[in-house]
Design a protein around this motif. Structure first.
Motif, short mmCIF file in Angstrom:
data_model
loop_
_atom_site.label_atom_id
_atom_site.label_comp_id
_atom_site.label_asym_id
_atom_site.label_seq_id
_atom_site.Cartn_x
_atom_site.Cartn_y
_atom_site.Cartn_z
N GLY A 44 0.77 -1.15 0.05
CA GLY A 44 0.05 0.03 0.05
C GLY A 44 0.80 1.35 0.07
N SER A 45 2.24 1.00 -0.17
CA SER A 45 2.86 2.35 -0.10
C SER A 45 3.86 2.36 -1.28
CB SER A 45 3.71 2.39 1.10
OG SER A 45 4.73 1.47 1.11
N VAL A 46 4.32 3.59 -1.58
CA VAL A 46 5.22 3.78 -2.86
C VAL A 46 6.38 3.40 -2.53
CG1 VAL A 46 5.91 5.43 -4.60
CG2 VAL A 46 3.67 5.56 -3.67
N THR A 47 7.34 2.47 -3.33
CA THR A 47 8.80 2.28 -2.94
C THR A 47 9.49 2.48 -4.29
OG1 THR A 47 8.51 0.07 -3.95
CG2 THR A 47 8.06 0.29 -1.66
N PHE A 48 10.72 3.07 -3.87
CA PHE A 48 11.75 3.33 -5.22
C PHE A 48 12.80 2.61 -5.10
CE2 PHE A 48 9.39 7.19 -3.80
CZ PHE A 48 9.04 7.66 -4.85
N PRO A 49 12.62 1.20 -5.80
CA PRO A 49 13.80 0.24 -5.49
C PRO A 49 14.87 0.53 -6.35
CG PRO A 49 11.93 -0.35 -7.08
CD PRO A 49 11.67 0.73 -6.40
N GLY A 50 14.85 1.52 -7.14
CA GLY A 50 16.27 1.75 -7.98
C GLY A 50 17.35 2.45 -7.33
N SER A 51 18.33 2.57 -8.11
CA SER A 51 19.49 3.34 -7.62
C SER A 51 19.33 4.94 -7.99
CB SER A 51 20.80 2.94 -8.53
OG SER A 51 20.79 3.08 -9.57
N TRP A 52 19.84 5.77 -7.01
CA TRP A 52 19.78 7.09 -7.19
C TRP A 52 19.95 7.84 -8.45
CZ3 TRP A 52 23.78 10.17 -8.24
CH2 TRP A 52 24.88 9.82 -8.25
N TRP A 53 20.97 7.14 -9.22
CA TRP A 53 21.49 7.66 -10.50
C TRP A 53 20.31 7.43 -11.41
CZ3 TRP A 53 21.76 4.15 -14.05
CH2 TRP A 53 22.00 2.65 -13.84
N GLY A 54 19.65 6.40 -11.05
CA GLY A 54 18.67 5.98 -12.12
C GLY A 54 17.38 7.10 -12.39
N TYR A 55 17.29 7.62 -11.18
CA TYR A 55 16.09 8.75 -11.15
C TYR A 55 16.51 10.04 -12.02
CZ TYR A 55 13.91 5.42 -7.98
OH TYR A 55 13.58 4.24 -7.60
N LEU A 56 17.68 10.13 -11.66
CA LEU A 56 18.50 11.42 -12.39
C LEU A 56 18.66 11.15 -13.76
CD1 LEU A 56 21.36 12.38 -10.03
CD2 LEU A 56 19.17 13.40 -10.17
N VAL A 57 18.82 9.85 -14.29
CA VAL A 57 18.90 9.82 -15.68
C VAL A 57 17.62 9.83 -16.28
CG1 VAL A 57 19.48 7.80 -17.31
CG2 VAL A 57 21.05 8.25 -15.48
N VAL A 58 16.59 9.20 -15.57
CA VAL A 58 15.19 9.43 -16.22
C VAL A 58 14.75 10.94 -16.29
CG1 VAL A 58 12.69 8.60 -15.63
CG2 VAL A 58 14.54 6.91 -15.49
N ALA A 59 15.02 11.38 -15.34
CA ALA A 59 14.49 12.94 -15.42
C ALA A 59 15.21 13.62 -16.55
CB ALA A 59 14.81 13.44 -13.77
N ALA A 60 16.55 13.68 -16.60
CA ALA A 60 17.29 14.46 -17.43
C ALA A 60 17.14 13.77 -18.87
CB ALA A 60 18.74 14.12 -17.20
N GLY A 61 17.09 12.71 -19.04
CA GLY A 61 16.64 12.11 -20.25
C GLY A 61 15.13 12.50 -20.83
N SER A 62 14.49 12.25 -19.94
CA SER A 62 12.98 12.71 -20.47
C SER A 62 12.84 14.14 -20.73
CB SER A 62 12.01 12.30 -19.36
OG SER A 62 12.13 12.89 -18.24
N GLY A 63 13.51 15.01 -19.81
CA GLY A 63 13.68 16.52 -20.29
C GLY A 63 14.20 16.59 -21.70
N LEU A 64 15.22 15.85 -22.02
CA LEU A 64 16.01 16.16 -23.27
C LEU A 64 15.19 15.65 -24.39
CD1 LEU A 64 19.48 14.84 -22.20
CD2 LEU A 64 19.08 17.61 -23.18
N VAL A 65 14.28 14.61 -24.19
CA VAL A 65 13.51 14.09 -25.27
C VAL A 65 12.48 15.11 -25.53
CG1 VAL A 65 11.94 12.05 -25.95
CG2 VAL A 65 14.05 11.72 -24.98
N GLY A 66 12.02 15.70 -24.51
CA GLY A 66 10.71 16.56 -24.71
C GLY A 66 11.23 17.82 -25.42
#
Length: 169
Positions: A44-66
């Motif tokens: 019932g709660s949100v988890t973040f199982p990935g590594s810290w750099w993975g979230y930075l990569v997703v954020a930066a990459g999606s911004g660049l694709v946009g």
């Protein structure tokens, strides 16, 4: 075109392009998070199982694709988007997915290779954005020069247009 010139170019974008960039970025973040499993639900709660750099990569990459996709809209004449322009953002998104994928039991990439692929994907997307902005700059600069010197602006002659004009218009 250098990065400082790219930031100058991005500041002159109309509001429509900026909204397209934001919308596409949000869609890409959602698609990557769902596809790769970087955000999960446990008990019932949100988890973040990935590594810290993975979230930075997703954020930066999606911004660049946009930003890249927004550059396909309202492009100046001579800088129209082509099918060839799609390959680099697509390859970048696939690379980001592969480097952050947590859903598969046997990942395609080894743990120590994932950060390298992620950095390469971000570098590829930065290059693709700079090339997109440079093609617009060359088209506009070529058009301005052509009025004075009679030369034509630079255009792509090897790819099909991404948004071909219909014969009914």
């Amino acid at each position: 075109m250098n990065i400082a010139g790219a930031f100058t170019e991005l500041r002159t974008w109309p509001a429509r392009r900026r909204m397209i960039a934001g919308g596409v970025s949000a869609l890409v973040v959602g698609a990557l998070v769902v596809a790769s499993g970087t955000v999960g639900f446990a008990g019932g709660s949100v988890t973040f199982p990935g590594s810290w750099w993975g979230y930075l990569v997703v954020a930066a990459g999606s911004g660049l694709v946009g930003l890249i996709v927004a550059g396909y809209f309202d492009a100046p004449i001579g800088a129209a988007a082509t099918m060839c322009d799609l390959r680099w953002p697509v390859l970048g998104m696939i690379s980001i997915y592969l480097s952050t994928d947590l859903r598969t039991t046997v990942p395609l990439l080894a743990e120590f290779v994932r950060p390298v692929v992620a950095v390469a994907a971000i570098a590829l997307l930065v290059w693709a954005l700079l090339e997109r902005l440079a093609s617009e700059y060359r088209a506009v600069a070529g058009r301005d020069r052509s009025e004075m010197a009679g030369a034509d602006g630079e255009v792509c002659t090897t790819c099909r247009p991404l948004f071909p004009n219909s014969s009914g218009r």
